[in-house]
Design a protein around this motif. Structure first.
Motif, PDB file in Angstrom:
ATOM      1  N   GLU A 118       0.723  -1.206  -0.098  1.00 28.07           N
ATOM      2  CA  GLU A 118       0.056  -0.090  -0.215  1.00 28.07           C
ATOM      3  C   GLU A 118       0.983   1.355  -0.092  1.00 28.07           C
ATOM      4  O   GLU A 118       0.415   2.387  -0.739  1.00 28.07           O
ATOM      5  CB  GLU A 118      -0.851   0.042   1.131  1.00 28.07           C
ATOM      6  CG  GLU A 118      -2.028  -1.163   1.112  1.00 28.07           C
ATOM      7  CD  GLU A 118      -2.694  -1.359   2.430  1.00 28.07           C
ATOM      8  OE1 GLU A 118      -4.022  -1.673   2.458  1.00 28.07           O
ATOM      9  OE2 GLU A 118      -2.183  -1.184   3.531  1.00 28.07           O
ATOM     10  N   MET A 119       2.157   1.120   0.601  1.00 29.38           N
ATOM     11  CA  MET A 119       2.725   2.489   0.830  1.00 29.38           C
ATOM     12  C   MET A 119       3.695   2.474  -0.528  1.00 29.38           C
ATOM     13  O   MET A 119       3.682   3.695  -1.106  1.00 29.38           O
ATOM     14  CB  MET A 119       3.868   2.082   1.781  1.00 29.38           C
ATOM     15  CG  MET A 119       3.483   2.344   3.300  1.00 29.38           C
ATOM     16  SD  MET A 119       4.638   2.435   4.448  1.00 29.38           S
ATOM     17  CE  MET A 119       4.928   0.695   4.755  1.00 29.38           C
ATOM     18  N   ALA A 120       4.038   1.555  -1.359  1.00 29.44           N
ATOM     19  CA  ALA A 120       4.471   1.417  -2.436  1.00 29.44           C
ATOM     20  C   ALA A 120       3.497   2.121  -3.699  1.00 29.44           C
ATOM     21  O   ALA A 120       3.663   2.915  -4.458  1.00 29.44           O
ATOM     22  CB  ALA A 120       5.030   0.027  -3.200  1.00 29.44           C
ATOM     23  N   ASN A 121       2.361   1.433  -3.444  1.00 23.57           N
ATOM     24  CA  ASN A 121       1.163   2.145  -4.423  1.00 23.57           C
ATOM     25  C   ASN A 121       0.937   3.743  -4.339  1.00 23.57           C
ATOM     26  O   ASN A 121       0.981   4.496  -5.237  1.00 23.57           O
ATOM     27  CB  ASN A 121      -0.068   1.248  -4.134  1.00 23.57           C
ATOM     28  CG  ASN A 121      -0.077  -0.046  -4.467  1.00 23.57           C
ATOM     29  OD1 ASN A 121       0.839  -0.396  -5.267  1.00 23.57           O
ATOM     30  ND2 ASN A 121      -0.907  -0.873  -3.931  1.00 23.57           N
ATOM     31  N   VAL A 134      -0.217  -1.103 -11.634  1.00 26.04           N
ATOM     32  CA  VAL A 134       0.932  -0.962 -10.867  1.00 26.04           C
ATOM     33  C   VAL A 134       0.574  -1.604  -9.510  1.00 26.04           C
ATOM     34  O   VAL A 134       1.467  -2.446  -8.826  1.00 26.04           O
ATOM     35  CB  VAL A 134       1.388   0.465 -10.612  1.00 26.04           C
ATOM     36  CG1 VAL A 134       2.343   0.615  -9.284  1.00 26.04           C
ATOM     37  CG2 VAL A 134       2.214   1.140 -11.740  1.00 26.04           C
ATOM     38  N   ALA A 135      -0.675  -1.550  -8.671  1.00 24.45           N
ATOM     39  CA  ALA A 135      -0.966  -2.051  -7.692  1.00 24.45           C
ATOM     40  C   ALA A 135      -1.016  -3.616  -7.546  1.00 24.45           C
ATOM     41  O   ALA A 135      -0.440  -4.256  -6.834  1.00 24.45           O
ATOM     42  CB  ALA A 135      -2.308  -1.410  -7.174  1.00 24.45           C
ATOM     43  N   GLN A 136      -1.485  -4.038  -8.753  1.00 30.35           N
ATOM     44  CA  GLN A 136      -1.357  -5.444  -8.986  1.00 30.35           C
ATOM     45  C   GLN A 136       0.017  -5.989  -9.093  1.00 30.35           C
ATOM     46  O   GLN A 136       0.349  -7.026  -8.627  1.00 30.35           O
ATOM     47  CB  GLN A 136      -1.997  -6.072 -10.472  1.00 30.35           C
ATOM     48  CG  GLN A 136      -3.485  -5.799 -10.385  1.00 30.35           C
ATOM     49  CD  GLN A 136      -4.141  -6.134 -11.411  1.00 30.35           C
ATOM     50  OE1 GLN A 136      -3.714  -6.031 -12.839  1.00 30.35           O
ATOM     51  NE2 GLN A 136      -5.686  -6.357 -11.764  1.00 30.35           N
ATOM     52  N   LEU A 137       1.045  -5.233  -9.792  1.00 32.77           N
ATOM     53  CA  LEU A 137       2.400  -5.692  -9.887  1.00 32.77           C
ATOM     54  C   LEU A 137       3.051  -5.611  -8.879  1.00 32.77           C
ATOM     55  O   LEU A 137       3.742  -6.639  -7.959  1.00 32.77           O
ATOM     56  CB  LEU A 137       3.067  -4.813 -11.058  1.00 32.77           C
ATOM     57  CG  LEU A 137       2.559  -5.168 -12.411  1.00 32.77           C
ATOM     58  CD1 LEU A 137       3.379  -3.741 -13.288  1.00 32.77           C
ATOM     59  CD2 LEU A 137       3.005  -6.331 -12.791  1.00 32.77           C
ATOM     60  N   ASN A 138       2.659  -4.758  -7.994  1.00 33.73           N
ATOM     61  CA  ASN A 138       3.281  -4.433  -6.523  1.00 33.73           C
ATOM     62  C   ASN A 138       2.952  -5.341  -5.510  1.00 33.73           C
ATOM     63  O   ASN A 138       3.719  -6.008  -4.824  1.00 33.73           O
ATOM     64  CB  ASN A 138       3.012  -3.013  -5.839  1.00 33.73           C
ATOM     65  CG  ASN A 138       3.846  -1.719  -6.259  1.00 33.73           C
ATOM     66  OD1 ASN A 138       4.896  -2.021  -6.979  1.00 33.73           O
ATOM     67  ND2 ASN A 138       3.255  -0.706  -6.194  1.00 33.73           N
ATOM     68  N   SER A 139       1.647  -5.941  -5.604  1.00 37.90           N
ATOM     69  CA  SER A 139       1.290  -6.987  -4.774  1.00 37.90           C
ATOM     70  C   SER A 139       1.879  -8.294  -5.028  1.00 37.90           C
ATOM     71  O   SER A 139       2.575  -8.960  -4.094  1.00 37.90           O
ATOM     72  CB  SER A 139      -0.473  -6.969  -4.843  1.00 37.90           C
ATOM     73  OG  SER A 139      -0.844  -8.158  -4.301  1.00 37.90           O
ATOM     74  N   PHE A 140       2.160  -8.490  -6.268  1.00 37.90           N
ATOM     75  CA  PHE A 140       2.741  -9.645  -6.877  1.00 37.90           C
ATOM     76  C   PHE A 140       4.126  -9.677  -6.288  1.00 37.90           C
ATOM     77  O   PHE A 140       4.886 -10.611  -5.905  1.00 37.90           O
ATOM     78  CB  PHE A 140       2.588  -9.970  -8.183  1.00 37.90           C
ATOM     79  CG  PHE A 140       3.249 -11.288  -8.835  1.00 37.90           C
ATOM     80  CD1 PHE A 140       2.590 -12.441  -8.475  1.00 37.90           C
ATOM     81  CD2 PHE A 140       4.306 -11.150  -9.545  1.00 37.90           C
ATOM     82  CE1 PHE A 140       3.364 -13.550  -8.748  1.00 37.90           C
ATOM     83  CE2 PHE A 140       4.831 -12.492 -10.038  1.00 37.90           C
ATOM     84  CZ  PHE A 140       4.458 -13.532  -9.652  1.00 37.90           C
ATOM     85  N   ASN A 186      10.054  -7.269 -12.359  1.00 34.97           N
ATOM     86  CA  ASN A 186       9.075  -6.238 -12.228  1.00 34.97           C
ATOM     87  C   ASN A 186       9.247  -5.142 -12.921  1.00 34.97           C
ATOM     88  O   ASN A 186       8.441  -4.295 -13.443  1.00 34.97           O
ATOM     89  CB  ASN A 186       9.006  -5.942 -10.699  1.00 34.97           C
ATOM     90  CG  ASN A 186       7.948  -4.939 -10.244  1.00 34.97           C
ATOM     91  OD1 ASN A 186       6.824  -5.290 -10.430  1.00 34.97           O
ATOM     92  ND2 ASN A 186       8.101  -3.680 -10.094  1.00 34.97           N
ATOM     93  N   ASP A 187      10.658  -4.532 -12.925  1.00 34.94           N
ATOM     94  CA  ASP A 187      10.786  -3.385 -13.772  1.00 34.94           C
ATOM     95  C   ASP A 187      10.470  -3.708 -15.469  1.00 34.94           C
ATOM     96  O   ASP A 187       9.971  -2.776 -15.911  1.00 34.94           O
ATOM     97  CB  ASP A 187      12.344  -3.045 -13.886  1.00 34.94           C
ATOM     98  CG  ASP A 187      12.839  -2.486 -12.401  1.00 34.94           C
ATOM     99  OD1 ASP A 187      12.038  -2.226 -11.614  1.00 34.94           O
ATOM    100  OD2 ASP A 187      14.061  -2.112 -12.274  1.00 34.94           O
ATOM    101  N   LYS A 188      10.875  -4.631 -15.733  1.00 37.47           N
ATOM    102  CA  LYS A 188      10.282  -5.304 -17.030  1.00 37.47           C
ATOM    103  C   LYS A 188       8.930  -5.057 -17.360  1.00 37.47           C
ATOM    104  O   LYS A 188       8.389  -4.706 -18.311  1.00 37.47           O
ATOM    105  CB  LYS A 188      10.918  -6.552 -17.577  1.00 37.47           C
ATOM    106  CG  LYS A 188      12.472  -6.570 -17.832  1.00 37.47           C
ATOM    107  CD  LYS A 188      13.088  -8.065 -17.913  1.00 37.47           C
ATOM    108  CE  LYS A 188      14.586  -7.986 -17.904  1.00 37.47           C
ATOM    109  NZ  LYS A 188      15.000  -9.371 -18.082  1.00 37.47           N
ATOM    110  N   ARG A 189       8.269  -5.483 -16.361  1.00 35.69           N
ATOM    111  CA  ARG A 189       6.713  -5.596 -16.458  1.00 35.69           C
ATOM    112  C   ARG A 189       6.026  -4.199 -16.484  1.00 35.69           C
ATOM    113  O   ARG A 189       4.978  -3.985 -16.923  1.00 35.69           O
ATOM    114  CB  ARG A 189       6.048  -6.499 -15.359  1.00 35.69           C
ATOM    115  CG  ARG A 189       6.223  -7.926 -15.505  1.00 35.69           C
ATOM    116  CD  ARG A 189       5.687  -8.628 -14.523  1.00 35.69           C
ATOM    117  NE  ARG A 189       5.859 -10.118 -14.542  1.00 35.69           N
ATOM    118  CZ  ARG A 189       6.027 -11.153 -13.824  1.00 35.69           C
ATOM    119  NH1 ARG A 189       6.141 -10.708 -12.236  1.00 35.69           N
ATOM    120  NH2 ARG A 189       6.070 -12.293 -13.939  1.00 35.69           N
TER     121      ARG A 189
END
Length: 132
Positions: free
Chosen positions: A42-45, A62-68, A98-101
């Motif tokens: 949540e902080m990253a988002n 982005v929220a989905q990627l961060n969660s994963f 993650n950066d690639k995604r």
């Protein structure tokens, strides 16, 4: 092992130097984050939404990627708790993936700002094939 320790030392010096360059505008975001009960995802988002000026569609992706990513990092942390070198390599691999995604979600400017925000914009000095 010596290379790993040198990389860790360089990373710590680099992060400390970057922390001194943080913009004053980060203070407001820090106060918001500290006043809320939030987990890492949540902080990253929240930080990415504000710092990268994400559209609603980008924010959802982005929220989905961060969660994963955070699930993977947590798993790697537990799996390699007794092997710091392997844990570090796994973290690096997860972040690179993650950066690639994120390239498919963010504009080039947003991606560059994200990598700078994360302190990884010049992390190419770390080889994926580092054997130590």
């Amino acid at each position: 092992m010596k290379n790993f320790l040198l990389i860790c030392a360089f990373s710590m010096i680099y992060m400390a130097a970057n922390a001194q360059k943080m913009r004053v505008t980060d203070d407001d975001l820090d106060l918001v984050v500290l006043s809320m009960d939030m987990d890492g995802t949540e902080m990253a988002n929240l930080e990415m939404r504000q710092e990268l000026n994400l559209s609603e569609e980008q924010y959802v992706q982005v929220a989905q990627l961060n969660s994963f990513r955070y699930e993977q990092l947590e798993h790697a942390d537990k799996t390699f708790a007794k092997n710091p070198l392997q844990r570090s390599k796994e973290f690096r691999s997860i972040n690179l993936t993650n950066d690639k995604r994120l390239q498919d979600v963010l504009s080039a400017d947003q991606l560059q700002a994200y990598q700078k925000m994360e302190g990884r914009f010049s992390m190419q000095f770390v080889s994926e094939n580092d054997e130590n």
